[in-house]
Design an enzyme around this catalytic site. Structure first.
Site, PDB file in Angstrom:
ATOM      1  N   GLY A 166       0.806  -1.204   0.000  1.00  0.00           N
ATOM      2  CA  GLY A 166       0.000   0.000   0.000  1.00  0.00           C
ATOM      3  C   GLY A 166       0.843   1.258   0.000  1.00  0.00           C
ATOM      4  N   CYS A 167       1.030   1.839   1.171  1.00  0.00           N
ATOM      5  CA  CYS A 167       1.667   3.148   1.263  1.00  0.00           C
ATOM      6  C   CYS A 167       3.154   3.118   0.952  1.00  0.00           C
ATOM      7  CB  CYS A 167       1.409   3.741   2.641  1.00  0.00           C
ATOM      8  SG  CYS A 167      -0.359   4.018   2.965  1.00  0.00           S
ATOM      9  N   VAL A 168       3.829   2.012   1.261  1.00  0.00           N
ATOM     10  CA  VAL A 168       5.249   1.891   0.905  1.00  0.00           C
ATOM     11  C   VAL A 168       5.395   1.873  -0.609  1.00  0.00           C
ATOM     12  CG1 VAL A 168       7.238   0.331   0.933  1.00  0.00           C
ATOM     13  CG2 VAL A 168       5.980   0.793   3.053  1.00  0.00           C
ATOM     14  N   THR A 171       4.539   5.240  -2.234  1.00  0.00           N
ATOM     15  CA  THR A 171       5.590   6.227  -1.985  1.00  0.00           C
ATOM     16  C   THR A 171       6.805   5.967  -2.860  1.00  0.00           C
ATOM     17  OG1 THR A 171       4.855   6.600   0.298  1.00  0.00           O
ATOM     18  CG2 THR A 171       7.132   7.166  -0.220  1.00  0.00           C
TER      19      THR A 171
END
Length: 228
Positions: A166-168, A171
């Site tokens: 997800g966020c990793v 990013t």
């Protein structure tokens, strides 16, 4: 301990090797390499994500421990460090847009001012170390992270945190799209599901980032400290 949904056994490993060979033969997965001026970004190590009893949580003890090691080395090398966090101020979570509708139960635990949105205390954040507040997956989307990194002439982003899929991942993809070298530290990122974690690392290494080990990262920061 494997997270729910994790798979084990040699068949999965053999498929992974076949996939790796397939992609390498077609020129994927070349090495970007560490640059000259890094920053450390720790993605969403908040209680909401590090407490397995909470809807969005999972056991990230190992990933946190490895991040703390990297954080210590980054501080010694005088590398800028950033934490990210996500929380919503509006009563109906409207500042989370459509995205929160995909995970409304979990998003309810991300309300501003609650204990769940506090950083995990094991990180030992110092008051001068900034928190990047985000509303969506990427640490870049809707934030001033690019401006902060450019002001310090950063060329490399060392990425730890959660979740890998997800966020990793979001990013890292945005990092390379903004001209930074994303270095995703394998042992310092985690997910709720092991298959999602492994597939995301595979995809990141193939197309968007270097997936590096903790030891490689520590050695790089040690060399940087010696130069400085």
């Amino acid at each position: 301990t494997a997270q729910p949904g994790a798979t084990t056994g040699s068949p999965a490993m053999s498929v992974s090797k076949e996939m790796e060979t397939f992609f390498k033969e077609r020129g994927f997965g070349l090495t970007l390499g560490f640059g000259e001026s890094p920053a450390l970004v720790m993605i969403d190590f908040m209680r909401a994500f590090t407490d397995p009893a909470l809807p969005l949580g999972s056991n990230l003890d190992r990933e946190l421990a490895e991040t703390v090691r990297i954080l210590g080395a980054a501080r010694e090398a005088e590398v800028p460090v950033y934490y990210t966090a996500v929380w919503y101020e509006e009563k109906d979570l409207r500042d989370g847009g459509v995205w929160v509708k995909k995970q409304l139960k979990g998003a309810q635990t991300l309300k501003a001012g609650t204990p769940e949105v506090e950083l995990d205390p094991r990180l030992g954040r110092r008051s001068e170390e900034p928190i990047i507040l985000k509303k969506y997956a990427s640490a870049f989307f809707g934030t001033d992270l690019v401006s902060r990194l450019n002001a310090r002439r950063v060329d490399t982003l060392i990425i730890t945190g959660c979740t890998t899929s997800g966020c990793v991942r979001a990013t890292a993809v945005d990092a390379v799209q903004n001209g930074f070298r994303p270095m995703v530290v394998r042992e310092a990122v985690g997910d709720r599901a092991q298959p999602a974690h492994e597939q995301s690392l595979f995809d990141l290494q193939a197309k968007y980032a270097d997936v590096v080990s903790v030891e490689e990262t520590m050695a790089y920061l040690s060399r940087l400290k010696a130069r400085r």
